[in-house]
Write a protein that holds these residues in place. Structure first.
Motif, PDB file in Angstrom:
ATOM      1  N   LYS A 163       0.807  -1.213   0.000  1.00 32.55           N
ATOM      2  CA  LYS A 163       0.000   0.000   0.000  1.00 32.55           C
ATOM      3  C   LYS A 163       0.847   1.273   0.000  1.00 32.55           C
ATOM      4  CE  LYS A 163      -3.752  -2.447   0.232  1.00 32.55           C
ATOM      5  NZ  LYS A 163      -4.584  -2.611  -0.954  1.00 32.55           N
ATOM      6  N   ARG A 164       2.142   1.099  -0.046  1.00 33.85           N
ATOM      7  CA  ARG A 164       2.983   2.287  -0.070  1.00 33.85           C
ATOM      8  C   ARG A 164       4.329   1.979  -0.705  1.00 33.85           C
ATOM      9  NH1 ARG A 164       6.120   5.499   4.480  1.00 33.85           N
ATOM     10  NH2 ARG A 164       6.572   7.389   3.321  1.00 33.85           N
ATOM     11  N   ILE A 165       4.682   2.760  -1.708  1.00 30.44           N
ATOM     12  CA  ILE A 165       5.982   2.666  -2.349  1.00 30.44           C
ATOM     13  C   ILE A 165       6.815   3.859  -1.900  1.00 30.44           C
ATOM     14  CG2 ILE A 165       7.216   2.798  -4.544  1.00 30.44           C
ATOM     15  CD1 ILE A 165       4.880   1.409  -5.854  1.00 30.44           C
ATOM     16  N   VAL A 166       8.049   3.596  -1.496  1.00 27.25           N
ATOM     17  CA  VAL A 166       8.972   4.659  -1.112  1.00 27.25           C
ATOM     18  C   VAL A 166      10.063   4.730  -2.169  1.00 27.25           C
ATOM     19  CG1 VAL A 166      10.554   5.507   0.649  1.00 27.25           C
ATOM     20  CG2 VAL A 166       8.512   4.231   1.331  1.00 27.25           C
ATOM     21  N   ASN A 167      10.255   5.904  -2.742  1.00 26.45           N
ATOM     22  CA  ASN A 167      11.236   6.118  -3.802  1.00 26.45           C
ATOM     23  C   ASN A 167      12.131   7.286  -3.427  1.00 26.45           C
ATOM     24  OD1 ASN A 167      12.590   6.472  -6.294  1.00 26.45           O
ATOM     25  ND2 ASN A 167      10.971   7.821  -7.036  1.00 26.45           N
ATOM     26  N   TYR A 168      13.438   7.051  -3.373  1.00 28.95           N
ATOM     27  CA  TYR A 168      14.389   8.104  -2.999  1.00 28.95           C
ATOM     28  C   TYR A 168      15.015   8.807  -4.201  1.00 28.95           C
ATOM     29  CZ  TYR A 168      14.246   5.677   1.532  1.00 28.95           C
ATOM     30  OH  TYR A 168      13.842   5.091   2.703  1.00 28.95           O
ATOM     31  N   ALA A 169      14.787   8.294  -5.416  1.00 29.58           N
ATOM     32  CA  ALA A 169      15.438   8.849  -6.609  1.00 29.58           C
ATOM     33  C   ALA A 169      14.909  10.245  -6.929  1.00 29.58           C
ATOM     34  CB  ALA A 169      15.226   7.921  -7.796  1.00 29.58           C
ATOM     35  N   LYS A 170      15.826  11.199  -7.112  1.00 30.22           N
ATOM     36  CA  LYS A 170      15.461  12.574  -7.469  1.00 30.22           C
ATOM     37  C   LYS A 170      16.174  12.957  -8.752  1.00 30.22           C
ATOM     38  CE  LYS A 170      14.631  13.969  -2.735  1.00 30.22           C
ATOM     39  NZ  LYS A 170      15.233  14.402  -1.490  1.00 30.22           N
ATOM     40  N   GLU A 171      15.435  13.577  -9.653  1.00 30.64           N
ATOM     41  CA  GLU A 171      15.998  13.936 -10.956  1.00 30.64           C
ATOM     42  C   GLU A 171      17.233  14.813 -10.792  1.00 30.64           C
ATOM     43  OE1 GLU A 171      13.042  15.510 -13.589  1.00 30.64           O
ATOM     44  OE2 GLU A 171      11.712  13.785 -13.331  1.00 30.64           O
ATOM     45  N   GLY A 172      18.280  14.475 -11.539  1.00 28.58           N
ATOM     46  CA  GLY A 172      19.533  15.210 -11.498  1.00 28.58           C
ATOM     47  C   GLY A 172      20.532  14.703 -10.480  1.00 28.58           C
ATOM     48  N   GLU A 173      20.096  13.797  -9.622  1.00 29.84           N
ATOM     49  CA  GLU A 173      20.957  13.283  -8.562  1.00 29.84           C
ATOM     50  C   GLU A 173      21.910  12.219  -9.110  1.00 29.84           C
ATOM     51  OE1 GLU A 173      20.259  11.476  -4.091  1.00 29.84           O
ATOM     52  OE2 GLU A 173      18.807  10.995  -5.661  1.00 29.84           O
ATOM     53  N   GLU A 174      23.166  12.272  -8.667  1.00 29.16           N
ATOM     54  CA  GLU A 174      24.117  11.218  -9.005  1.00 29.16           C
ATOM     55  C   GLU A 174      23.971  10.091  -7.995  1.00 29.16           C
ATOM     56  OE1 GLU A 174      28.118  12.460  -9.542  1.00 29.16           O
ATOM     57  OE2 GLU A 174      27.627  13.951 -11.078  1.00 29.16           O
ATOM     58  N   ILE A 175      23.858   8.884  -8.491  1.00 27.79           N
ATOM     59  CA  ILE A 175      23.617   7.748  -7.598  1.00 27.79           C
ATOM     60  C   ILE A 175      24.686   6.669  -7.807  1.00 27.79           C
ATOM     61  CG2 ILE A 175      21.175   8.114  -7.202  1.00 27.79           C
ATOM     62  CD1 ILE A 175      22.279   5.595  -9.807  1.00 27.79           C
ATOM     63  N   ILE A 176      24.820   5.791  -6.798  1.00 26.60           N
ATOM     64  CA  ILE A 176      25.848   4.754  -6.810  1.00 26.60           C
ATOM     65  C   ILE A 176      25.190   3.382  -6.827  1.00 26.60           C
ATOM     66  CG2 ILE A 176      27.805   3.747  -5.550  1.00 26.60           C
ATOM     67  CD1 ILE A 176      28.292   6.522  -4.358  1.00 26.60           C
ATOM     68  N   GLN A 177      25.664   2.546  -7.699  1.00 29.42           N
ATOM     69  CA  GLN A 177      25.161   1.182  -7.869  1.00 29.42           C
ATOM     70  C   GLN A 177      25.113   0.443  -6.530  1.00 29.42           C
ATOM     71  OE1 GLN A 177      27.790  -1.454 -10.118  1.00 29.42           O
ATOM     72  NE2 GLN A 177      26.038  -2.116 -11.355  1.00 29.42           N
ATOM     73  N   GLY A 178      23.970  -0.189  -6.262  1.00 27.81           N
ATOM     74  CA  GLY A 178      23.831  -1.007  -5.062  1.00 27.81           C
ATOM     75  C   GLY A 178      23.361  -0.282  -3.820  1.00 27.81           C
ATOM     76  N   THR A 179      23.311   1.062  -3.867  1.00 22.26           N
ATOM     77  CA  THR A 179      22.874   1.807  -2.687  1.00 22.26           C
ATOM     78  C   THR A 179      21.354   1.870  -2.617  1.00 22.26           C
ATOM     79  OG1 THR A 179      23.084   3.918  -3.881  1.00 22.26           O
ATOM     80  CG2 THR A 179      24.978   3.190  -2.564  1.00 22.26           C
ATOM     81  N   ASP A 180      20.853   2.291  -1.472  1.00 25.92           N
ATOM     82  CA  ASP A 180      19.424   2.281  -1.168  1.00 25.92           C
ATOM     83  C   ASP A 180      18.655   3.248  -2.065  1.00 25.92           C
ATOM     84  OD1 ASP A 180      16.954   2.140   0.039  1.00 25.92           O
ATOM     85  OD2 ASP A 180      17.699   2.367   2.077  1.00 25.92           O
ATOM     86  N   ALA A 181      17.694   2.703  -2.826  1.00 23.21           N
ATOM     87  CA  ALA A 181      16.892   3.520  -3.739  1.00 23.21           C
ATOM     88  C   ALA A 181      15.445   3.645  -3.290  1.00 23.21           C
ATOM     89  CB  ALA A 181      16.926   2.930  -5.143  1.00 23.21           C
ATOM     90  N   GLY A 182      15.054   2.889  -2.240  1.00 18.44           N
ATOM     91  CA  GLY A 182      13.673   2.958  -1.778  1.00 18.44           C
ATOM     92  C   GLY A 182      13.225   1.668  -1.127  1.00 18.44           C
ATOM     93  N   PHE A 183      11.911   1.546  -0.998  1.00 19.49           N
ATOM     94  CA  PHE A 183      11.333   0.397  -0.297  1.00 19.49           C
ATOM     95  C   PHE A 183       9.899   0.222  -0.776  1.00 19.49           C
ATOM     96  CE2 PHE A 183       9.867  -2.149   3.269  1.00 19.49           C
ATOM     97  CZ  PHE A 183      11.008  -2.808   3.701  1.00 19.49           C
ATOM     98  N   ILE A 184       9.448  -1.036  -0.855  1.00 16.22           N
ATOM     99  CA  ILE A 184       8.048  -1.308  -1.178  1.00 16.22           C
ATOM    100  C   ILE A 184       7.484  -2.165  -0.060  1.00 16.22           C
ATOM    101  CG2 ILE A 184       6.424  -2.026  -2.958  1.00 16.22           C
ATOM    102  CD1 ILE A 184       8.679  -2.075  -4.959  1.00 16.22           C
ATOM    103  N   LYS A 185       6.410  -1.711   0.545  1.00 16.02           N
ATOM    104  CA  LYS A 185       5.890  -2.388   1.734  1.00 16.02           C
ATOM    105  C   LYS A 185       4.896  -3.496   1.375  1.00 16.02           C
ATOM    106  CE  LYS A 185       6.717   1.548   4.749  1.00 16.02           C
ATOM    107  NZ  LYS A 185       6.161   2.522   5.704  1.00 16.02           N
ATOM    108  N   PHE A 186       5.221  -4.705   1.821  1.00 13.25           N
ATOM    109  CA  PHE A 186       4.315  -5.865   1.802  1.00 13.25           C
ATOM    110  C   PHE A 186       3.959  -6.394   0.416  1.00 13.25           C
ATOM    111  CE2 PHE A 186       3.318  -3.554   5.791  1.00 13.25           C
ATOM    112  CZ  PHE A 186       3.892  -4.467   6.647  1.00 13.25           C
ATOM    113  N   GLY A 187       4.953  -6.961  -0.271  1.00 19.42           N
ATOM    114  CA  GLY A 187       4.692  -7.712  -1.505  1.00 19.42           C
ATOM    115  C   GLY A 187       4.644  -6.844  -2.750  1.00 19.42           C
ATOM    116  N   SER A 188       5.382  -7.186  -3.801  1.00 15.45           N
ATOM    117  CA  SER A 188       5.481  -6.289  -4.941  1.00 15.45           C
ATOM    118  C   SER A 188       6.379  -6.879  -6.019  1.00 15.45           C
ATOM    119  CB  SER A 188       6.045  -4.948  -4.477  1.00 15.45           C
ATOM    120  OG  SER A 188       7.178  -5.183  -3.661  1.00 15.45           O
ATOM    121  N   ARG A 189       6.705  -6.033  -7.014  1.00 18.30           N
ATOM    122  CA  ARG A 189       7.654  -6.451  -8.037  1.00 18.30           C
ATOM    123  C   ARG A 189       8.356  -5.228  -8.611  1.00 18.30           C
ATOM    124  NH1 ARG A 189       3.857  -7.803 -13.228  1.00 18.30           N
ATOM    125  NH2 ARG A 189       4.958  -6.511 -14.722  1.00 18.30           N
ATOM    126  N   VAL A 190       9.480  -5.477  -9.269  1.00 16.84           N
ATOM    127  CA  VAL A 190      10.220  -4.419  -9.954  1.00 16.84           C
ATOM    128  C   VAL A 190      10.444  -4.851 -11.394  1.00 16.84           C
ATOM    129  CG1 VAL A 190      12.439  -3.226 -10.138  1.00 16.84           C
ATOM    130  CG2 VAL A 190      11.338  -3.456  -7.909  1.00 16.84           C
TER     131      VAL A 190
END
Length: 218
Positions: A163-190
């Motif tokens: 019932k809730r998707i958490v997304n940390y990605a922000k446009e323009g941000e430089e990100i590093i492979q393998g680091t925390d990008a978010g969370f999906i609560k209670f069952g899902s898919r990517v």
């Protein structure tokens, strides 16, 4: 030591309070010993389920711009060429990973680079393996870009229980492979949408480990 994801802190605290209250109330209000013990065992089991769901194991990623690592733990349920209608509007190689409630639900960046696009879409809560889940469920769409792969897209999709998707990605941000990008609560898919011709290291039915397992390479 077990680590827990910050998105679960509030729920974990509430679960502990309710568990302690339930155990004490069972002792106070009930007289039959086996009923008391049964209720208490169920409460402890429920608490353990909550704790394991929000676990956040530390993962060591071998940084490599020419590889794509699994963004989540789970099972590969789709590998096919499809039309991606939201951002690319052309054919891409889709790789979908389904997470059961017992999987780690942390989303990790599949590659290093720059966030080019990040958008949240409200929607339905069809079961995660439903064919229309990718376009009709609650979801986020994120596009990453680096020099090796160009642009890739991943989509966090809520399932029937999520019932809730958490997304940390922000446009323009430089990100590093393998680091925390978010969370999906209670069952899902990517869903991952990769350039056609990308070499895959997985097949249908494979179980993958987020943040460490290479699933594609240039």
């Amino acid at each position: 030591m077990i680590r827990f994801h910050k998105e679960g802190y509030k729920i974990i605290v509430i679960a502990f309070i309710l568990a302690i209250a339930g155990i004490l109330l069972a002792e106070k209000l009930l007289e039959t010993n086996w009923i008391i013990k049964s209720i208490q065992v169920f409460i402890v089991f429920f608490l353990v389920v909550i704790l394991q769901f929000f676990r956040n194991p530390k993962r060591l990623t071998n940084l490599d711009e020419t590889t794509i690592v699994a963004p989540v733990d789970g099972k590969v349920v789709v590998i096919e060429e499809v039309e991606e209608p939201e951002y690319f509007k052309d054919k891409r190689l889709q790789v979908s990973i389904f997470m059961s409630p017992i999987n780690v639900h942390v989303t990790r960046y599949a590659m290093s680079g720059v966030v080019k696009y990040s958008k949240y879409h409200p929607g339905k809560y069809l079961v995660a393996w439903h064919p229309k889940a990718s376009t009709e469920n609650e979801r986020t769409t994120i596009v990453l870009e680096n020099a090796s792969f160009g642009e890739i897209l991943y989509r966090q999709i809520a399932g029937a229980l999520a019932k809730r998707i958490v997304n940390y990605a922000k446009e323009g941000e430089e990100i590093i492979q393998g680091t925390d990008a978010g969370f999906i609560k209670f069952g899902s898919r990517v869903d991952l949408f990769l350039p056609l011709g990308t070499k895959l290291n997985v097949k249908l039915g494979d179980k993958v480990k987020g943040g460490t397992q290479v699933i594609a390479q240039k």
